[in-house]
Design a protein around this motif. Structure first.
Motif, PDB file in Angstrom:
ATOM      1  N   SER A   1       0.951  -1.216  -0.106  1.00  0.00           N
ATOM      2  CA  SER A   1      -0.030   0.185  -0.102  1.00  0.00           C
ATOM      3  C   SER A   1       0.982   1.329  -0.080  1.00  0.00           C
ATOM      4  O   SER A   1       2.121   1.319   0.825  1.00  0.00           O
ATOM      5  N   THR A   2       0.443   2.325  -0.661  1.00  0.00           N
ATOM      6  CA  THR A   2       1.447   3.336  -0.742  1.00  0.00           C
ATOM      7  C   THR A   2       1.348   4.323   0.484  1.00  0.00           C
ATOM      8  O   THR A   2       2.059   5.032   0.874  1.00  0.00           O
ATOM      9  N   ASP A   3       0.361   3.818   1.548  1.00  0.00           N
ATOM     10  CA  ASP A   3       0.302   4.329   2.889  1.00  0.00           C
ATOM     11  C   ASP A   3       1.521   3.690   3.821  1.00  0.00           C
ATOM     12  O   ASP A   3       1.973   4.328   4.875  1.00  0.00           O
ATOM     13  N   ASP A   4       1.897   2.412   3.284  1.00  0.00           N
ATOM     14  CA  ASP A   4       3.076   1.785   4.128  1.00  0.00           C
ATOM     15  C   ASP A   4       4.273   2.616   4.395  1.00  0.00           C
ATOM     16  O   ASP A   4       4.780   2.758   5.410  1.00  0.00           O
ATOM     17  N   LEU A   5       4.626   3.630   3.390  1.00  0.00           N
ATOM     18  CA  LEU A   5       5.705   4.427   3.717  1.00  0.00           C
ATOM     19  C   LEU A   5       5.198   5.661   4.466  1.00  0.00           C
ATOM     20  O   LEU A   5       6.095   6.086   5.297  1.00  0.00           O
ATOM     21  N   LYS A   6       3.955   5.820   4.747  1.00  0.00           N
ATOM     22  CA  LYS A   6       3.665   6.915   5.509  1.00  0.00           C
ATOM     23  C   LYS A   6       4.015   6.405   7.097  1.00  0.00           C
ATOM     24  O   LYS A   6       4.597   7.211   7.981  1.00  0.00           O
ATOM     25  N   GLU A   7       3.535   5.326   7.315  1.00  0.00           N
ATOM     26  CA  GLU A   7       3.899   4.743   8.771  1.00  0.00           C
ATOM     27  C   GLU A   7       5.157   4.438   9.051  1.00  0.00           C
ATOM     28  O   GLU A   7       5.737   4.567  10.200  1.00  0.00           O
ATOM     29  N   ARG A   8       5.814   4.051   7.991  1.00  0.00           N
ATOM     30  CA  ARG A   8       7.221   3.801   8.035  1.00  0.00           C
ATOM     31  C   ARG A   8       8.254   5.270   8.693  1.00  0.00           C
ATOM     32  O   ARG A   8       9.190   5.048   9.141  1.00  0.00           O
TER      33      ARG A   8
ATOM     34  N   GLU B   1      -2.103  -0.623  -8.700  1.00  0.00           N
ATOM     35  CA  GLU B   1      -2.825   0.439  -8.855  1.00  0.00           C
ATOM     36  C   GLU B   1      -2.050   1.622  -8.702  1.00  0.00           C
ATOM     37  O   GLU B   1      -2.163   2.824  -8.763  1.00  0.00           O
ATOM     38  N   PHE B   2      -0.499   1.384  -8.574  1.00  0.00           N
ATOM     39  CA  PHE B   2       0.348   2.372  -8.333  1.00  0.00           C
ATOM     40  C   PHE B   2       1.438   2.397  -9.491  1.00  0.00           C
ATOM     41  O   PHE B   2       1.589   1.293  -9.971  1.00  0.00           O
ATOM     42  N   ASP B   3       2.315   3.207  -9.506  1.00  0.00           N
ATOM     43  CA  ASP B   3       3.485   3.237 -10.186  1.00  0.00           C
ATOM     44  C   ASP B   3       4.490   2.625  -9.737  1.00  0.00           C
ATOM     45  O   ASP B   3       5.374   3.065  -8.581  1.00  0.00           O
ATOM     46  N   VAL B   4       4.910   1.383  -9.975  1.00  0.00           N
ATOM     47  CA  VAL B   4       5.895   0.485  -9.369  1.00  0.00           C
ATOM     48  C   VAL B   4       7.407   1.056  -9.267  1.00  0.00           C
ATOM     49  O   VAL B   4       7.934   1.245  -8.042  1.00  0.00           O
ATOM     50  N   ALA B   5       7.830   1.624 -10.382  1.00  0.00           N
ATOM     51  CA  ALA B   5       8.826   2.262 -10.310  1.00  0.00           C
ATOM     52  C   ALA B   5       9.116   3.300  -9.459  1.00  0.00           C
ATOM     53  O   ALA B   5      10.059   3.564  -8.736  1.00  0.00           O
ATOM     54  N   ALA B   6       8.007   4.321  -9.460  1.00  0.00           N
ATOM     55  CA  ALA B   6       8.019   5.501  -8.499  1.00  0.00           C
ATOM     56  C   ALA B   6       8.097   4.843  -7.077  1.00  0.00           C
ATOM     57  O   ALA B   6       8.641   5.526  -6.213  1.00  0.00           O
ATOM     58  N   GLU B   7       7.136   3.928  -6.762  1.00  0.00           N
ATOM     59  CA  GLU B   7       7.195   3.475  -5.443  1.00  0.00           C
ATOM     60  C   GLU B   7       8.571   2.754  -4.920  1.00  0.00           C
ATOM     61  O   GLU B   7       9.049   3.067  -3.919  1.00  0.00           O
ATOM     62  N   ARG B   8       9.054   2.291  -5.959  1.00  0.00           N
ATOM     63  CA  ARG B   8      10.432   1.684  -5.690  1.00  0.00           C
ATOM     64  C   ARG B   8      11.241   2.748  -5.241  1.00  0.00           C
ATOM     65  O   ARG B   8      12.063   2.497  -4.097  1.00  0.00           O
ATOM     66  N   ALA B   9      11.434   3.620  -6.047  1.00  0.00           N
ATOM     67  CA  ALA B   9      12.418   4.696  -5.741  1.00  0.00           C
ATOM     68  C   ALA B   9      11.866   5.463  -4.454  1.00  0.00           C
ATOM     69  O   ALA B   9      12.809   5.910  -3.472  1.00  0.00           O
ATOM     70  N   ARG B  10      10.779   5.570  -4.033  1.00  0.00           N
ATOM     71  CA  ARG B  10      10.250   6.021  -2.903  1.00  0.00           C
ATOM     72  C   ARG B  10      10.671   5.390  -1.672  1.00  0.00           C
ATOM     73  O   ARG B  10      11.247   5.567  -0.634  1.00  0.00           O
ATOM     74  N   VAL B  11      10.637   3.965  -1.693  1.00  0.00           N
ATOM     75  CA  VAL B  11      11.027   2.940  -0.797  1.00  0.00           C
ATOM     76  C   VAL B  11      12.528   3.163  -0.495  1.00  0.00           C
ATOM     77  O   VAL B  11      13.074   2.991   0.592  1.00  0.00           O
ATOM     78  N   VAL B  12      13.383   3.278  -1.612  1.00  0.00           N
ATOM     79  CA  VAL B  12      14.878   3.179  -1.596  1.00  0.00           C
ATOM     80  C   VAL B  12      15.279   4.487  -0.719  1.00  0.00           C
ATOM     81  O   VAL B  12      16.349   4.574   0.048  1.00  0.00           O
ATOM     82  N   GLU B  13      14.706   5.540  -0.983  1.00  0.00           N
ATOM     83  CA  GLU B  13      14.923   6.799  -0.397  1.00  0.00           C
ATOM     84  C   GLU B  13      14.439   6.953   1.232  1.00  0.00           C
ATOM     85  O   GLU B  13      14.893   7.899   1.775  1.00  0.00           O
ATOM     86  N   SER B  14      13.404   6.094   1.431  1.00  0.00           N
ATOM     87  CA  SER B  14      12.810   6.262   2.658  1.00  0.00           C
ATOM     88  C   SER B  14      14.017   5.575   3.957  1.00  0.00           C
ATOM     89  O   SER B  14      15.050   4.880   3.839  1.00  0.00           O
TER      90      SER B  14
END
Lengths: 284, 284
Positions: free
Chosen positions: A206-213, B271-284
């Protein structure tokens, strides 16, 4: 097949969040009390399935004959820590007829207009059952604390209410096992990336996962407080290192086995005359 | 380990209680559509666990993303026929998070003052779930017919109500699998004796079991009538020979696999942009 290596002693002592416990000093990579490797742990999990199954059936059988014994396993953790895997691989080895899994999501409108324990009370296991809470009333002192949805006074009221509630369950014959699956921030990142890299796992992301992270440290503070306030004699918290999924599974399995073992279970004695019934069946 | 031997064709056609079906001609010892032996069947059950698990997880995943698909397995049988074994060994291989087992005992006082379908409706599976009824609304046209607790007119009303109820469930996206586990009278006797000979099984024995056994022929008549009245296109009955437990288990597993297969399941698309989410996670 690797050799089955068991725990030398029950890991419950080492995992218990007793007085002085500090979450920040607990190592999510560690395998307290366990000398085996992953392959030994996997073998152990499979080898103990049968024992867990028999104890759970005995619990169920006693429940049919008036015993008030029951088990409640409470699972709390950050996202991706492996609650689902515990339910599938540890709880899932028991007979579904005697197990009730209750997942607690964000409360519904009806649940919101009641006290936070209202929906929890409705899901506690009946006599003879193993109940499993996938998240729980602890969300009301975790996410609520992290986001400031409850102030200090209200949090204090809730800790006290939780302790009274759990003490009552224990008095009714419930063995309570509270488990926090402890993963590291880096491990969560790796698992989120793994979900994104596997299309069969996208539905879990879920795109919300990062919010809680982003609130990681606040969550760790909130957990620390939870342990200080609610790790009681009758309902202690166990902090299970969970970076290694295989270890978390055998540790929780062992906690369940120990709790069931302490219930001193046995097969209910026949309340009928076995020989006489045998004769009746033969004639039937 | 014996070789895995599968069904050549799905057993659903041979097991279906369609027009002209006669329970008295069905052989509880038979293994329709299956050429393997017990050891092959046991191997098959284990081998198919994984496939059943994946399909059930897909069903669950789709349910999270708005699909209305769900599965309802209804189990009916005489005592000792093996309903419990089906739940433990077939249903039990699926993830408890996506499975709801509902046992129906004698109705409570509250249930008795409602229509017979009231308690049933409350237990139907939600979207994404596999629901299992251990006994069901069919008790209201089985034991009630056998003991004359409902007269002919009331029974007719109930058959019709059942058909309407199940048609509505099917329209809502429920795949309904109705299974009668068919054991012989002699086999029941053998199993009752086996329970009496094993102290760990005494808790499963009730002195009432013999009372219902005495009405065996009436029950068979009542089942025959149930098949004639309620084996519909959308919710057919399957009569599974159950003297051989291993066969009953692979047959029900196969029926579940077939039903899940027909639901045309797939992993929900991101339902999300996988590549964009990947980049967000890497940065998190």
């Amino acid at each position: 097949m690797a050799a089955v290596v068991g725990f030398k002693d029950s890991p419950s002592k080492e995992l218990k969040a007793g007085p002085g416990f500090s979450l920040s000093e607990a190592d999510p990579e560690s395998t307290p009390g366990y000398k085996g490797k992953k392959s030994n742990g996997v073998a152990l999990l499979a080898a103990q399935d049968g024992r867990l199954d028999v104890l759970q059936e005995m619990l169920f059988a006693e429940g049919k004959f008036g015993s008030s014994k029951r088990v409640l396993l409470i699972l709390q953790a950050m996202d991706t820590a492996g609650k689902g895997g515990i339910v599938k691989h540890v709880v899932g080895s028991m007979d579904p007829q005697g197990v009730k899994v209750a997942p607690f999501k964000a409360p519904t409108d009806e649940e919101k207009v009641h006290d936070f324990l209202w929906r929890i009370e409705k899901a506690v296991p009946a006599a003879g059952f193993v109940g499993v809470f996938d998240r729980s009333h602890y969300e009301d002192v975790l996410i609520h604390r992290v986001h400031g949805w409850a102030n200090e006074a209200e949090l204090e009221r809730r800790y006290a209410a939780i302790n009274e509630f759990e003490a009552r369950l224990a008095e009714q014959g419930t063995a309570i096992i509270k488990v926090m699956l402890n993963i590291s921030r880096d491990e969560q990142k790796a698992r989120l990336l793994a979900r994104l890299d596997d299309p069969s796992k996208h539905w879990k992301y879920s795109t919300d996962d990062l919010k809680e992270r982003a609130f990681w440290d606040s969550y760790m503070d909130a957990y620390q407080r939870v342990f200080e306030k609610t790790s009681t004699e009758v309902a202690p918290w166990y902090v299970v290192p969970a970076n290694r999924k295989w270890f978390a599974r055998i540790a929780v399995q062992e906690l369940l086995l120990e709790a069931l073992g302490k219930l001193d279970l046995s097969w209910p004695k026949a309340e009928f005359d076995v020989a006489a019934e045998r004769a009746r069946v033969v004639e039937s």
